[in-house]
Design an enzyme around this catalytic site. Structure first.
Site, PDB file in Angstrom:
ATOM      1  N   ALA A 118       0.820  -1.213   0.000  1.00  0.00           N
ATOM      2  CA  ALA A 118       0.000   0.000   0.000  1.00  0.00           C
ATOM      3  C   ALA A 118       0.849   1.257   0.000  1.00  0.00           C
ATOM      4  CB  ALA A 118      -0.940  -0.002   1.201  1.00  0.00           C
ATOM      5  N   PHE A 157      18.000  18.490  -9.361  1.00  0.00           N
ATOM      6  CA  PHE A 157      18.308  17.187  -8.793  1.00  0.00           C
ATOM      7  C   PHE A 157      19.410  16.538  -9.618  1.00  0.00           C
ATOM      8  CE2 PHE A 157      16.382  14.256  -5.658  1.00  0.00           C
ATOM      9  CZ  PHE A 157      15.758  15.183  -4.842  1.00  0.00           C
ATOM     10  N   ASP A 212      10.122  -8.990   0.597  1.00  0.00           N
ATOM     11  CA  ASP A 212       9.338 -10.229   0.598  1.00  0.00           C
ATOM     12  C   ASP A 212       8.821 -10.590  -0.794  1.00  0.00           C
ATOM     13  OD1 ASP A 212       9.690  -9.587   3.244  1.00  0.00           O
ATOM     14  OD2 ASP A 212       7.578  -9.192   3.641  1.00  0.00           O
ATOM     15  N   GLN A 221      21.390   0.686  -5.531  1.00  0.00           N
ATOM     16  CA  GLN A 221      21.771   2.092  -5.390  1.00  0.00           C
ATOM     17  C   GLN A 221      22.096   2.435  -3.938  1.00  0.00           C
ATOM     18  OE1 GLN A 221      19.058   5.828  -5.883  1.00  0.00           O
ATOM     19  NE2 GLN A 221      20.283   5.636  -7.745  1.00  0.00           N
ATOM     20  N   HIS A 276      22.617   5.694  -1.816  1.00  0.00           N
ATOM     21  CA  HIS A 276      22.411   7.145  -1.842  1.00  0.00           C
ATOM     22  C   HIS A 276      23.617   7.811  -1.189  1.00  0.00           C
ATOM     23  CE1 HIS A 276      20.694  11.090  -1.217  1.00  0.00           C
ATOM     24  NE2 HIS A 276      19.622  10.743  -1.910  1.00  0.00           N
ATOM     25  N   LEU A 320      18.149   9.252   5.574  1.00  0.00           N
ATOM     26  CA  LEU A 320      18.407   9.977   4.331  1.00  0.00           C
ATOM     27  C   LEU A 320      18.398  11.493   4.517  1.00  0.00           C
ATOM     28  CD1 LEU A 320      18.878   9.136   1.383  1.00  0.00           C
ATOM     29  CD2 LEU A 320      16.483   9.645   0.960  1.00  0.00           C
ATOM     30  N   GLU A 379      18.514  14.520  -1.671  1.00  0.00           N
ATOM     31  CA  GLU A 379      19.297  15.125  -2.739  1.00  0.00           C
ATOM     32  C   GLU A 379      18.847  16.564  -3.002  1.00  0.00           C
ATOM     33  OE1 GLU A 379      19.878  13.720  -7.291  1.00  0.00           O
ATOM     34  OE2 GLU A 379      20.289  12.259  -5.712  1.00  0.00           O
ATOM     35  N   ARG A 428      23.725   9.559  -8.525  1.00  0.00           N
ATOM     36  CA  ARG A 428      24.017   9.020  -7.204  1.00  0.00           C
ATOM     37  C   ARG A 428      25.130   7.982  -7.211  1.00  0.00           C
ATOM     38  NH1 ARG A 428      17.699   8.459  -5.176  1.00  0.00           N
ATOM     39  NH2 ARG A 428      17.387  10.702  -4.829  1.00  0.00           N
ATOM     40  N   HIS A 438      19.945   2.291  -0.579  1.00  0.00           N
ATOM     41  CA  HIS A 438      18.750   3.108  -0.768  1.00  0.00           C
ATOM     42  C   HIS A 438      17.702   2.485  -1.676  1.00  0.00           C
ATOM     43  CE1 HIS A 438      16.349   6.722  -0.923  1.00  0.00           C
ATOM     44  NE2 HIS A 438      16.539   6.872  -2.230  1.00  0.00           N
ATOM     45  N   GLU A 478       9.019  -0.425  -6.699  1.00  0.00           N
ATOM     46  CA  GLU A 478      10.411  -0.821  -6.508  1.00  0.00           C
ATOM     47  C   GLU A 478      10.625  -2.324  -6.615  1.00  0.00           C
ATOM     48  OE1 GLU A 478      14.169   0.023  -3.468  1.00  0.00           O
ATOM     49  OE2 GLU A 478      12.206   0.909  -3.053  1.00  0.00           O
ATOM     50  N   ARG A 520      19.446   4.625 -10.873  1.00  0.00           N
ATOM     51  CA  ARG A 520      18.242   5.465 -10.919  1.00  0.00           C
ATOM     52  C   ARG A 520      18.582   6.918 -10.647  1.00  0.00           C
ATOM     53  NH1 ARG A 520      14.914   7.719  -7.250  1.00  0.00           N
ATOM     54  NH2 ARG A 520      15.637   6.533  -5.430  1.00  0.00           N
TER      55      ARG A 520
END
Length: 580
Positions: A12, A116, A218, A237, A239, A249, A252, A283, A349, A380, A391
């Protein structure tokens, strides 16, 4: 108990809610099964922004965005999917705004955009302001808005139901899922015409990560156990700016607002590595550069971190555009970023790889179009692939909503066209019951605490499968995983009760972590080149002649595995050396 829905979405977060919303608006009866309350999903932690070539601050074009995404992927992203993503981005942002996302505004009243890493104008000419944002709480606002809309549309939520297995027919069709109700300890069958996995990433397999505790991968492990390959798992990745020792985090967006990375000498070291974009390089490049600085003795006070300097950006920027990271710095490090630089180091990340899908979310077994009937994946946990080997920041939230929407629409369309329930096999819950009974029966004489096994796995992954790898470290990781596998099988569940037995779910998750951790390390050893986030010290160059293809990994989840290849789709942008 058996529940039935046209569409069952597992997870969700942003991708799952977007898929659920569009499937419901398309006329399907939708249930969302989540091991967390939706508003605790990891999408809520996304800070800096969501990319779209709106051009609100300066000239921009979707094709420039597509080029940056292809280049950022180190030319391993599928360009047809990337074009679909970037073309759809502006419409998606407007739609989110209409749904109620409270984006920050510029002085003209338009949606504010910031710079970014890796996002440029005119095919790499200079950084561009492309990241739409809601201060530095962008994911939080999108998550809440989508949850409100799903509730409004009558989507049914099964909160704190953890999915443990897919229900597959003898013909290879997906007929639903099996879930454990955390409140009661009961096991339930969810019968569905279409199942959509939106189960998120696997950062918790590494010792230092920005991911929430629920990020245990999972969905990828469940798919693998059911004969579905995983794609491009070697690309993980890190970060560049996680809080030192904590991994929390620092967006960025802090560098997009003018933050500078400095070494022990106070040098803005990214000027040496990426003279055009500097601190706004992709990154993978910045994380590698930070580790190079540390290895060469330029970490702060000789330690393994560098500084993120925001002292010059001004109080207004920190208070209005970066309030969350300012609060994080004060709360967790005792540092006021208005006065002192923030100690940062790369943190695990994001998963570029995952369950193979097409642009509409259909899960594919191997070749393009070889769909698993009734099964979709988004977000993801899925690999479309738009991120390839690396990414770009702000493309994750965009992927969630663009491809979540496409999957939701496609599932509803197929239901309207007559997709029916596949028959349930006899005793669809049997594997789940047997697995949980086994875990509950493990004793201290045979096993050890869950935390010990999980910590050992996290440490070998962090030590040996991190930003830099080589054959020796990867072999060590695989040997360690083989030693950890039987230990994970025999972990001791101290809580023998039924209600809120999170200890039991931890034990299940550790076995999942072992399965996909092996895929990460094995794929990394298999790919003998350096590309994007996959940096091999013993194979330091990119090798398009041999490795310009995706990796497919299949496993029996018992230590035996094999690889296959999948072509990269190239449309407009031929591979060339990646320079910034």
């Amino acid at each position: 108990m058996t529940f039935s829905h046209d569409v069952v979405v597992v997870g969700a977060g942003g991708a799952g809610l977007m898929a659920a919303l569009y499937a419901r608006e398309g006329g399907a009866d939708v249930g969302v099964v989540s091991k967390l309350h939706p508003l605790r999903s990891h999408t809520g932690a996304a800070q800096g922004g969501i990319a779209a070539a709106l051009g609100n601050e300066e000239e921009d074009h979707w094709l420039w965005h597509a080029f940056d995404t292809v280049k950022g992927s180190d030319y391993l992203g599928d360009q047809d999917a990337i074009e679909a993503l970037c073309k759809d981005a502006p419409r998606t942002i407007v739609e989110l705004e209409h749904y109620g996302v409270p984006f920050s505004r510029n002085e003209k009243g338009k949606i504010s955009q910031r710079r970014f890493g890796g996002h440029t104008r005119n095919f790499g000419e200079a950084p561009v302001k492309r990241a739409c944002h809601a201060a530095d709480r962008t994911g939080h606002t999108i998550l809440h808005t989508l949850y409100d809309q799903c509730t409004k549309q009558g989507v049914r939520f099964y909160d704190e139901f953890q999915v443990l297995d897919l229900i597959m027919t003898e013909d290879g069709e997906c007929a639903g899922v099996v879930a454990y109700e955390i409140l009661t300890g009961e096991i339930h069958t969810f019968h569905a015409k279409q199942v959509c996995f939106a189960t998120g990433g696997y950062g918790r397999a590494f010792k230092t990560t920005s991911n929430a505790h629920a990020g245990t991968g999972d969905g990828m492990a469940i798919a693998l156990r059911n004969g579905i390959p995983l794609e491009d798992m070697e690309f993980v990745q890190f970060h560049p700016t996680g809080l030192y020792r904590l991994g929390i985090l620092i967006t960025e967006g802090a560098r997009g607002e003018g933050g500078i990375l400095r070494n022990a000498e106070g040098e803005r070291f990214m000027e040496r590595y990426a003279p055009t974009v500097k601190d706004l390089a992709p990154r993978d490049l910045i994380s590698q550069c930070i580790y190079k600085e540390i290895r060469e003795g330029r970490g702060i006070q000789g330690k393994d971190y560098v500084h993120l300097d925001l002292t010059h950006v001004g109080e207004e920027v920190l208070d209005k555009k970066l309030p969350e990271i300012s609060e994080f710095s004060r709360t967790y490090m005792g540092i006021n970023p208005k006065e002192e630089p923030i100690p940062v180091v790369p943190t695990c990340h994001y998963a570029m790889g995952g369950i193979p899908t097409d642009e509409d979310g259909h899960v594919e077994r191997a070749e393009r179009g070889s769909w698993v009937p009734g099964l979709f994946a988004v977000g993801e946990c899925a690999c479309v692939s738009i991120h390839g080997a690396n990414r770009l920041g702000t493309n994750a939230l965009l992927e969630l909503v663009v491809f979540g929407r496409r999957a939701g629409m496609q599932m509803a369309k197929e239901v309207r066209e007559g997709k029916d329930f596949s028959p349930l096999p006899d005793e669809p819950e049997q594997w789940t019951r047997d697995t949980l009974d086994r875990l509950l029966s493990n004793t201290r004489d045979e096993g050890e605490p869950i935390v010990k096994v999980r910590t050992d796995l996290q440490e070998t992954m962090m030590e040996n499968v991190s930003v830099f790898r080589n054959d020796d470290t990867l072999t060590t990781a695989l040997d360690d995983i083989q030693e950890i596998r039987p230990r994970a099988h025999n972990v001791v569940v101290e809580d023998k009760g039924k209600r809120f037995n999170t200890d039991l779910m931890d034990a299940f998750e550790v076995e999942c972590m072992v399965d996909y951790a092996e895929s990460i390390a094995a794929c990394a050893r298999y790919r003998t080149e350096s590309r994007g986030a996959h940096s091999r010290e013993d194979h330091q160059n990119r090798n398009d002649d041999e490795w310009l293809h995706h990796t497919l990994y299949e496993s029996d989840c018992g230590g035996e595995y094999e690889f296959d290849d999948k072509n990269v789709v190239i449309t407009r942008f031929e591979p060339k050396e990646r320079k910034y």
